[in-house]
Motif scaffolding. Structure first.
Motif, PDB file in Angstrom:
ATOM      1  N   SER A  64       8.307  11.576   8.253  1.00 61.99           N
ATOM      2  CA  SER A  64       7.657  11.380   9.653  1.00 61.99           C
ATOM      3  C   SER A  64       6.549  11.651   9.354  1.00 61.99           C
ATOM      4  N   LEU A  65       5.450  11.036   9.529  1.00 63.21           N
ATOM      5  CA  LEU A  65       4.024  11.457   9.706  1.00 63.21           C
ATOM      6  C   LEU A  65       3.593  11.766  10.823  1.00 63.21           C
ATOM      7  N   HIS A  96      -7.924  -4.328   0.322  1.00 61.01           N
ATOM      8  CA  HIS A  96      -6.943  -4.891  -0.397  1.00 61.01           C
ATOM      9  C   HIS A  96      -5.747  -5.368   0.794  1.00 61.01           C
ATOM     10  N   TYR A  97      -5.211  -6.319   0.423  1.00 61.44           N
ATOM     11  CA  TYR A  97      -3.884  -6.776   1.163  1.00 61.44           C
ATOM     12  C   TYR A  97      -2.961  -5.596   1.210  1.00 61.44           C
ATOM     13  N   PHE A  98      -2.337  -5.508   2.291  1.00 58.19           N
ATOM     14  CA  PHE A  98      -1.096  -4.365   2.249  1.00 58.19           C
ATOM     15  C   PHE A  98       0.047  -4.878   3.127  1.00 58.19           C
ATOM     16  N   LEU A  99       1.166  -4.626   2.825  1.00 59.42           N
ATOM     17  CA  LEU A  99       2.560  -4.692   3.324  1.00 59.42           C
ATOM     18  C   LEU A  99       2.901  -3.162   3.755  1.00 59.42           C
ATOM     19  N   TRP A 100       3.094  -3.045   5.163  1.00 63.54           N
ATOM     20  CA  TRP A 100       3.309  -1.252   5.436  1.00 63.54           C
ATOM     21  C   TRP A 100       4.485  -1.431   6.433  1.00 63.54           C
ATOM     22  N   VAL A 101       5.609  -0.846   5.783  1.00 60.29           N
ATOM     23  CA  VAL A 101       6.778  -0.599   6.546  1.00 60.29           C
ATOM     24  C   VAL A 101       6.436   0.439   7.560  1.00 60.29           C
ATOM     25  N   VAL A 102       6.606   0.293   8.845  1.00 60.28           N
ATOM     26  CA  VAL A 102       6.362   1.344   9.970  1.00 60.28           C
ATOM     27  C   VAL A 102       7.651   1.442  10.720  1.00 60.28           C
ATOM     28  N   ARG A 103       8.618   1.909  10.343  1.00 58.45           N
ATOM     29  CA  ARG A 103       9.848   2.193  11.319  1.00 58.45           C
ATOM     30  C   ARG A 103       9.592   2.218  12.951  1.00 58.45           C
ATOM     31  N   ALA A 104      10.310   1.796  13.578  1.00 58.23           N
ATOM     32  CA  ALA A 104      10.124   1.779  14.992  1.00 58.23           C
ATOM     33  C   ALA A 104      10.024   2.877  15.763  1.00 58.23           C
ATOM     34  N   SER A 105      10.491   3.986  15.059  1.00 58.17           N
ATOM     35  CA  SER A 105      10.320   5.290  15.540  1.00 58.17           C
ATOM     36  C   SER A 105       8.879   5.845  15.320  1.00 58.17           C
ATOM     37  N   GLU A 106       8.025   5.120  14.424  1.00 59.14           N
ATOM     38  CA  GLU A 106       6.891   5.581  14.000  1.00 59.14           C
ATOM     39  C   GLU A 106       5.576   4.761  14.631  1.00 59.14           C
ATOM     40  N   GLU A 107       5.974   3.713  15.102  1.00 57.62           N
ATOM     41  CA  GLU A 107       5.196   2.547  15.728  1.00 57.62           C
ATOM     42  C   GLU A 107       4.098   3.242  16.562  1.00 57.62           C
ATOM     43  N   ALA A 108       4.398   4.100  17.595  1.00 52.52           N
ATOM     44  CA  ALA A 108       3.748   4.707  18.433  1.00 52.52           C
ATOM     45  C   ALA A 108       2.432   5.508  18.013  1.00 52.52           C
ATOM     46  N   LYS A 109       2.625   6.025  16.726  1.00 54.13           N
ATOM     47  CA  LYS A 109       1.638   6.703  15.957  1.00 54.13           C
ATOM     48  C   LYS A 109       0.489   5.917  15.550  1.00 54.13           C
ATOM     49  N   LEU A 110       0.650   4.664  15.395  1.00 58.97           N
ATOM     50  CA  LEU A 110      -0.419   3.554  15.023  1.00 58.97           C
ATOM     51  C   LEU A 110      -1.623   3.725  15.977  1.00 58.97           C
ATOM     52  N   PRO A 111      -2.931   3.795  15.388  1.00 52.15           N
ATOM     53  CA  PRO A 111      -4.211   3.907  16.097  1.00 52.15           C
ATOM     54  C   PRO A 111      -4.190   2.759  17.210  1.00 52.15           C
ATOM     55  N   LYS A 112      -4.701   2.948  18.190  1.00 54.56           N
ATOM     56  CA  LYS A 112      -4.633   1.958  19.295  1.00 54.56           C
ATOM     57  C   LYS A 112      -5.686   0.667  18.768  1.00 54.56           C
ATOM     58  N   GLY A 113      -4.901  -0.543  18.736  1.00 57.46           N
ATOM     59  CA  GLY A 113      -5.707  -1.806  18.237  1.00 57.46           C
ATOM     60  C   GLY A 113      -5.655  -2.063  16.786  1.00 57.46           C
ATOM     61  N   PHE A 114      -4.983  -1.170  16.103  1.00 54.71           N
ATOM     62  CA  PHE A 114      -5.081  -1.207  14.705  1.00 54.71           C
ATOM     63  C   PHE A 114      -4.251  -2.561  14.068  1.00 54.71           C
ATOM     64  N   ILE A 115      -3.280  -2.948  14.644  1.00 53.05           N
ATOM     65  CA  ILE A 115      -2.458  -4.044  14.213  1.00 53.05           C
ATOM     66  C   ILE A 115      -3.349  -5.452  14.110  1.00 53.05           C
TER      67      ILE A 115
END
Length: 457
Positions: free
Chosen positions: A283-284, A301-320
């Motif tokens: 957990s980061l 580069h292209y990237f495929l990132w596994v972000v578990r459901a419990s970690e999604e809220a930590k992503l920067p706003k608007g990053f996706i």
């Protein structure tokens, strides 16, 4: 008929996390392919939640005293481990009796995760063969052995540390339970207690293979007899000798958009995608998630990132939305299938041993960002011993900055250094397949173990 067909019945008892259950499940399949009956056992709370697709291995459960919630239900790490030992010993004994009364094939051998040494005492109480199974590397196991036997005192006062068969180790290269012993006292006791009665075990099995750690295996073999039986990877991705073994067959997380994920990969050029995953437990911090996110985007580069459901809220706003042109985020995915894709150029990983073994087997170079436990030592070997990747530098504040993340990705994905790492990764891929292939070192060791078990029966 069943008694006649099966030379012996092995019960494999795993520590209740996916990273420990998967290797034991794979080893169970190998034993079945050699003519044994195998039953995999773990805690009841885990058997209720796991999704299993494996017909060759029987699944059973014992109690850890927290049947409704497992570890999350416990008051503390110490309380969980103490109750697991007390209740687990009783229910393991009941399980052995149940199989004996069943009129089918009684249990002849307990292969226990070395984190659960009390299982050996239960095995001996019933006159059964007892084999310790170390899920981590021989190097990490030997470091813990050294500390347990007082050959390395804690806290480490004068690094680098010299241990026979291993490269010189700085504090940052040691397992976190050793480099920061006051931070994880209960876990430190657990990893050291692996050796409290191992001298009474009939066999010691290590989830590695000889060529990968030859100098460590040679050194440790002077103090205890061991058999390397890894890597414990589904046969389809290594030697292809175990029928219908195309996946672990076990998951605690449902693959999210797995078909879409593979389809997305298939549309990308060869070696163009960075695969990013930190396993089932890491957990980061929110700050570290942000630095990782912008570092990935900044690499171009292209990237495929596994972000578990419990970690999604930590992503920067608007990053996706901002990263959608190059990035694809999923909650979980079929990791082996992803790593086997020609589109993957490198694996940005926490350096868990299962993930590292998979990358080595499939010839994928790595960017290591270890978090804790054995991952730091694995990262040392990835960079300096096997030379199949790089390791990020952590800032004084404990955060890996986006510039460092971007630079490490570029180093592996681009230029002569990246080419060299890819060549080394492919070389080790060949060695891993040889190890479990017919007549390979691990295959011979598994045969030796099975023969001894059948003779003892």
């Amino acid at each position: 008929m069943e008694k006649k067909a099966c030379g012996a019945h092995a019960l494999l008892l795993s520590y209740p996390t996916q990273g420990h259950i998967n290797p034991m499940l794979q080893f169970s399949k190998r034993l079945v392919s050699k003519g044994l009956k195998a039953t995999l056992a773990t805690t009841l709370s885990i058997t209720k939640s796991m999704q299993l697709d494996c017909s060759s291995v029987q699944i059973d459960g014992i109690s850890d005293g927290y049947d409704d919630g497992g570890f999350a239900q416990a008051e503390s790490v110490e309380a969980y481990l103490q109750r697991f030992q007390a209740v687990g010993s009783q229910t393991l004994a009941e399980l052995i009796r149940k199989h004996k009364r069943s009129g089918q094939v009684p249990i002849d051998c307990i292969i226990y995760d070395a984190f659960l040494p009390w299982a050996l005492d239960v095995a001996k109480e019933f006159g059964l063969v007892g084999a310790a199974f170390f899920t981590q590397t021989c190097a990490v196991t030997y470091i813990f052995y050294y500390v347990h036997h007082g050959l390395l005192t804690l806290p480490v006062s004068s690094p680098p540390v010299s241990i026979p068969g291993l490269p010189l180790l700085d504090l940052e290269d040691m397992p976190s339970f050793i480099s920061a012993p006051d931070s994880y006292p209960a876990y430190l006791k657990m990893v050291l207690d692996q050796f409290c009665n191992v001298d009474k075990a009939d066999c010691i099995l290590v989830n590695s293979f000889y060529k990968l750690e030859d100098s460590v295996v040679d050194a440790m073999s002077k103090v205890c007899t061991l058999l390397t039986i890894g890597p414990t990877i589904p046969s389809f991705f290594s030697d292809k000798r175990v029928n219908d073994d195309m996946a672990y067959g076990l998951n605690f997380f449902k693959a999210h958009q797995s078909e879409t994920c593979i389809e997305w990969l298939s549309s990308k050029p060869k070696g163009s995608v960075v695969y990013v995953s930190f396993g089932s437990m890491a957990s980061l911090s929110e700050e570290q998630m942000g630095e990782l996110a912008w570092g990935l985007k900044g690499s171009s580069h292209y990237f495929l990132w596994v972000v578990r459901a419990s970690e999604e809220a930590k992503l920067p706003k608007g990053f996706i939305n901002e990263a959608s042109e190059k990035g694809f985020l999923v909650r979980w995915c079929p990791q082996l299938e992803v790593l086997a894709s020609n589109a993957i150029g490198c694996f940005f990983t926490h350096c868990g041993w299962n993930s590292t073994s998979e990358a080595l087997t499939l010839g994928v170079p790595m960017v290591g960002m270890p978090q804790w436990t054995d991952q730091t030592t694995n990262a040392k070997f990835i960079k300096e011993v096997w030379k199949v990747g790089v390791r990020v530098r952590v800032g004084e504040d404990g955060v890996v900055r986006r510039e460092e993340i971007e630079a490490c990705i570029r180093e592996v994905m681009e230029g002569e250094r990246g080419k060299e790492m890819k060549e080394n990764a492919m070389k080790w891929s060949g060695f891993t397949r040889e190890a479990v292939g017919e007549g390979g070192t691990s295959d011979r060791n598994i045969e030796e173990f099975v023969s001894k078990l059948k003779v003892s029966k």
